[in-house]
Scaffold this active site. Structure first.
Site, PDB file in Angstrom:
ATOM      1  N   GLY A 188     -24.622  34.249  96.187  1.00 20.53           N
ATOM      2  CA  GLY A 188     -24.420  33.187  95.195  1.00 20.53           C
ATOM      3  C   GLY A 188     -23.778  31.975  95.819  1.00 20.53           C
ATOM      4  O   GLY A 188     -22.576  31.971  96.100  1.00 20.53           O
ATOM      5  N   VAL A 189     -24.609  30.970  96.101  1.00 22.19           N
ATOM      6  CA  VAL A 189     -24.047  29.736  96.675  1.00 22.19           C
ATOM      7  C   VAL A 189     -24.168  28.602  95.657  1.00 22.19           C
ATOM      8  O   VAL A 189     -24.809  27.584  95.884  1.00 22.19           O
ATOM      9  CB  VAL A 189     -24.686  29.361  98.040  1.00 22.19           C
ATOM     10  CG1 VAL A 189     -24.057  30.157  99.151  1.00 22.19           C
ATOM     11  CG2 VAL A 189     -26.202  29.560  98.038  1.00 22.19           C
ATOM     12  N   GLY A 190     -23.564  28.858  94.509  1.00 20.27           N
ATOM     13  CA  GLY A 190     -23.468  27.813  93.489  1.00 20.27           C
ATOM     14  C   GLY A 190     -22.249  26.958  93.794  1.00 20.27           C
ATOM     15  O   GLY A 190     -21.942  26.676  94.951  1.00 20.27           O
ATOM     16  N   LYS A 191     -21.519  26.582  92.752  1.00 15.12           N
ATOM     17  CA  LYS A 191     -20.406  25.640  92.925  1.00 15.12           C
ATOM     18  C   LYS A 191     -19.337  26.198  93.869  1.00 15.12           C
ATOM     19  O   LYS A 191     -18.881  25.516  94.773  1.00 15.12           O
ATOM     20  CB  LYS A 191     -19.804  25.299  91.560  1.00 15.12           C
ATOM     21  CG  LYS A 191     -20.761  24.503  90.663  1.00 15.12           C
ATOM     22  CD  LYS A 191     -20.119  24.030  89.396  1.00 15.12           C
ATOM     23  CE  LYS A 191     -19.789  25.132  88.423  1.00 15.12           C
ATOM     24  NZ  LYS A 191     -20.957  25.846  87.857  1.00 15.12           N
ATOM     25  N   VAL A 192     -18.949  27.457  93.671  1.00 15.15           N
ATOM     26  CA  VAL A 192     -17.879  28.021  94.499  1.00 15.15           C
ATOM     27  C   VAL A 192     -18.411  28.463  95.870  1.00 15.15           C
ATOM     28  O   VAL A 192     -17.845  28.108  96.910  1.00 15.15           O
ATOM     29  CB  VAL A 192     -17.203  29.230  93.799  1.00 15.15           C
ATOM     30  CG1 VAL A 192     -16.121  29.819  94.692  1.00 15.15           C
ATOM     31  CG2 VAL A 192     -16.609  28.821  92.456  1.00 15.15           C
ATOM     32  N   GLY A 193     -19.492  29.217  95.869  1.00 15.05           N
ATOM     33  CA  GLY A 193     -20.031  29.781  97.104  1.00 15.05           C
ATOM     34  C   GLY A 193     -20.319  28.706  98.142  1.00 15.05           C
ATOM     35  O   GLY A 193     -20.050  28.883  99.337  1.00 15.05           O
ATOM     36  N   LYS A 248      -8.447  33.462  75.525  1.00 13.97           N
ATOM     37  CA  LYS A 248      -9.837  33.117  75.826  1.00 13.97           C
ATOM     38  C   LYS A 248     -10.531  32.923  74.480  1.00 13.97           C
ATOM     39  O   LYS A 248     -10.092  33.464  73.466  1.00 13.97           O
ATOM     40  CB  LYS A 248     -10.504  34.268  76.591  1.00 13.97           C
ATOM     41  CG  LYS A 248     -11.749  33.882  77.335  1.00 13.97           C
ATOM     42  CD  LYS A 248     -11.469  33.479  78.772  1.00 13.97           C
ATOM     43  CE  LYS A 248     -12.754  33.074  79.467  1.00 13.97           C
ATOM     44  NZ  LYS A 248     -12.539  32.756  80.880  1.00 13.97           N
TER      45      LYS A 248
HETATM   46  P1  NAI Z   1     -22.474  28.810  89.599  1.00 11.49           P
HETATM   47  O1  NAI Z   1     -23.281  29.110  88.398  1.00 11.49           O
HETATM   48  O2  NAI Z   1     -22.325  27.404  90.052  1.00 11.49           O
HETATM   49  O3  NAI Z   1     -23.025  29.638  90.870  1.00 11.49           O
HETATM   50  C1  NAI Z   1     -23.465  30.941  90.779  1.00 11.49           C
HETATM   51  C2  NAI Z   1     -24.649  31.064  91.726  1.00 11.49           C
HETATM   52  O4  NAI Z   1     -25.040  32.443  91.770  1.00 11.49           O
HETATM   53  C3  NAI Z   1     -25.876  30.263  91.273  1.00 11.49           C
HETATM   54  O5  NAI Z   1     -26.350  29.446  92.328  1.00 11.49           O
HETATM   55  C4  NAI Z   1     -26.876  31.347  90.882  1.00 11.49           C
HETATM   56  O6  NAI Z   1     -28.223  30.956  91.135  1.00 11.49           O
HETATM   57  C5  NAI Z   1     -26.450  32.486  91.764  1.00 11.49           C
HETATM   58  N1  NAI Z   1     -26.861  33.797  91.294  1.00 11.49           N
HETATM   59  C6  NAI Z   1     -26.950  34.267  90.030  1.00 11.49           C
HETATM   60  N2  NAI Z   1     -27.364  35.548  90.023  1.00 11.49           N
HETATM   61  C7  NAI Z   1     -27.522  35.898  91.308  1.00 11.49           C
HETATM   62  C8  NAI Z   1     -27.933  37.099  91.950  1.00 11.49           C
HETATM   63  N3  NAI Z   1     -28.240  38.188  91.255  1.00 11.49           N
HETATM   64  N4  NAI Z   1     -27.988  37.108  93.297  1.00 11.49           N
HETATM   65  C9  NAI Z   1     -27.679  36.003  94.026  1.00 11.49           C
HETATM   66  N5  NAI Z   1     -27.291  34.847  93.466  1.00 11.49           N
HETATM   67  C10 NAI Z   1     -27.213  34.792  92.131  1.00 11.49           C
HETATM   68  O7  NAI Z   1     -21.045  29.487  89.338  1.00 11.49           O
HETATM   69  P2  NAI Z   1     -19.694  29.228  90.119  1.00 11.49           P
HETATM   70  O8  NAI Z   1     -18.874  28.245  89.379  1.00 11.49           O
HETATM   71  O9  NAI Z   1     -19.986  29.021  91.564  1.00 11.49           O
HETATM   72  O10 NAI Z   1     -18.985  30.642  89.921  1.00 11.49           O
HETATM   73  C11 NAI Z   1     -19.353  31.778  90.697  1.00 11.49           C
HETATM   74  C12 NAI Z   1     -18.573  32.986  90.198  1.00 11.49           C
HETATM   75  O11 NAI Z   1     -17.178  32.731  90.348  1.00 11.49           O
HETATM   76  C13 NAI Z   1     -18.786  33.305  88.719  1.00 11.49           C
HETATM   77  O12 NAI Z   1     -18.740  34.703  88.549  1.00 11.49           O
HETATM   78  C14 NAI Z   1     -17.583  32.669  88.046  1.00 11.49           C
HETATM   79  O13 NAI Z   1     -17.252  33.320  86.835  1.00 11.49           O
HETATM   80  C15 NAI Z   1     -16.517  32.889  89.096  1.00 11.49           C
HETATM   81  N6  NAI Z   1     -15.415  31.942  89.018  1.00 11.49           N
HETATM   82  C16 NAI Z   1     -15.658  30.605  89.108  1.00 11.49           C
HETATM   83  C17 NAI Z   1     -14.607  29.705  89.031  1.00 11.49           C
HETATM   84  C18 NAI Z   1     -14.816  28.239  89.168  1.00 11.49           C
HETATM   85  O14 NAI Z   1     -13.814  27.500  89.290  1.00 11.49           O
HETATM   86  N7  NAI Z   1     -16.041  27.750  89.182  1.00 11.49           N
HETATM   87  C19 NAI Z   1     -13.212  30.173  88.820  1.00 11.49           C
HETATM   88  C20 NAI Z   1     -13.065  31.618  88.823  1.00 11.49           C
HETATM   89  C21 NAI Z   1     -14.146  32.451  88.895  1.00 11.49           C
END
Ligand code: NAI
Length: 367
Positions: free
Chosen positions: A190-195, A90
């Site tokens: 958390g409904v960002g990219k993964v959620g 990393k």
């Molecule tokens: P993202 O940044 O697209 O989505 C995260 C979401 O969580 C955002 O919509 C944000 O507003 C929300 N959020 C932040 N703090 C919050 C809280 N206290 N309460 C409720 N919602 C909150 O990130 P992504 O890519 O969806 O990743 C989500 C998690 O999965 C991260 O921890 C990341 O490290 C992990 N992850 C992601 C991978 C990927 O391929 N994108 C791969 C492996 C792990």
């Protein structure tokens, strides 16, 4: 997994003690572009270290070193359990990505990665994007997670969400005897990219979905795509509600003492990295009868995707490999039951066994 040196201060500790489990730590500096990076290789027992580059405004170099040591160790375990021929690596770049990122800085960084001759393969992480990887690749052959235009696989969250869903199915089977989530209530924080992608898989399977997010546009997008989803205001409200499954998909440390005390869900399975806020939480979850599907076991779809890209990306092949997260999670949960230990410990044992057994083969001289 414990976090080595988590409470250490670089001014009082020998850096070799701090990283005593690690093979190599490289400090890279290019004052003209402002680059300050630390690359950590925890283990190359299974192959070159693979893990993303995090661009973050760390408060101190000590914080950056602690983070990169813990993150690279985590990648050794994640890659080993995912069945990849990659070790754990990393990198962190110290700075504010919005202010400090530049072509010169990223290319300078690429030259340092190149200087490791393939011992470390980099990819995206918090604060870096596929476009950044394309720039780094102009100086370096050891880059994945690139844009589609450059032969990359694009957004890794699609397969990450798919893998988490597979982990959830295996957890449901372990606890309830059926892989189906039909009729179950799943809460996603958390409904960002993964959620967001996870919501789709769950609804397709017949689950009821409750979501929360601190970012209103993220919630609005899910509401538009799936009007049947229930929205609650806060994560506190979500964890205290009548859930069968809780999926932390936001930040690390989602499972602390307060959450474990009130959590009604019987399964925790989500994408967030480092969900256990401190060592011992896995035991507290177990004592409350909550099955915790280890984060790095179920969220490896993203690294499976970027590893696949190194062979020339095939979505079908990567999808197939991510589907294997079902079997891996099942094996972890079976081992936990057999050994009488929390699933988090069982996952560590399986990863360590593969690093030892397969890593040993590199000792067979090929001439
Ligand atoms: P993202 O940044 O697209 O989505 C995260 C979401 O969580 C955002 O919509 C944000 O507003 C929300 N959020 C932040 N703090 C919050 C809280 N206290 N309460 C409720 N919602 C909150 O990130 P992504 O890519 O969806 O990743 C989500 C998690 O999965 C991260 O921890 C990341 O490290 C992990 N992850 C992601 C991978 C990927 O391929 N994108 C791969 C492996 C792990």
């Amino acid at each position: 997994m414990s976090t080595p040196g988590s409470s250490a201060d670089l001014s009082t500790v020998d850096v070799f003690d701090l990283g005593r489990e690690h093979e190599q730590v490289v400090f890279a500096s290019d004052p003209a572009s402002g680059l300050k990076a630390v690359i950590a290789l925890h283990s190359t027992a299974l192959g070159p270290g693979l893990g993303g580059t995090r661009f973050h405004p760390y408060a101190s170099t000590a914080d950056a070193v602690r983070d990169v040591l813990a993150l690279s160790r985590g990648m050794s375990y994640k890659n080993a359990l995912a069945g990849l021929d990659h070790g754990g690596g990393k990198a962190v770049i110290i700075g504010d990505p919005r202010r400090d990122k530049s072509e010169a800085l990223l290319r300078a960084y690429g030259r340092f990665v190149q200087s490791l001759h393939g011992r470390y393969l980099t990819a995206c992480d918090v604060g870096t994007t596929s476009v950044d990887m394309d720039l780094i690749a102009r100086e370096c052959d050891f880059v994945t997670g690139r844009t589609v235009a450059h032969g990359g696989a694009g957004d890794s969250s699609v397969l990450t969400a798919y893998g988490v869903f597979q982990g959830m199915r295996a957890s449901a089977e372990h606890l309830w005897g059926s892989t189906s989530l039909e009729g179950r209530t799943v809460g996603i924080a958390g409904v960002g990219k993964v959620g967001r992608h996870l919501v789709g898989h769950l609804l397709d399977d017949g689950a009821r979905v409750v979501v929360t997010d601190v970012h209103a546009p993220a919630v609005d997008r899910v509401r538009t795509e799936h009007p049947e989803v229930t929205v609650v205001a806060t994560t506190e409200e979500l964890v205290a509600s009548d859930l069968d499954v809780y999926a932390p998909c936001a930040m690390g440390g989602a499972l602390d003492d307060d959450v474990v005390e009130v959590l009604k869900a019987r399964i925790v399975c989500g994408a967030a990295n480092n969900q256990l806020a401190h060592p011992g939480i896995e035991k507290a979850l177990e004592e409350r009868g909550i099955l915790y599907a280890p984060d790095y076991c179920v969220n490896s779809g993203g690294v499976i995707q970027v590893a696949d890209e190194l062979e020339g990306f095939s979505f079908e092949r990567a999808h197939q490999r991510a589907a294997g997260i079902f079997d891996t999670t099942r094996s972890v949960l079976d081992l936990a039951r057999t050994d009488g230990v929390p699933a988090a410990l069982a996952a560590d044992r399986m990863a360590e066994r593969r690093m030892r057994d397969v890593g040993r083969l590199h000792g067979i001289w090929l001439g």
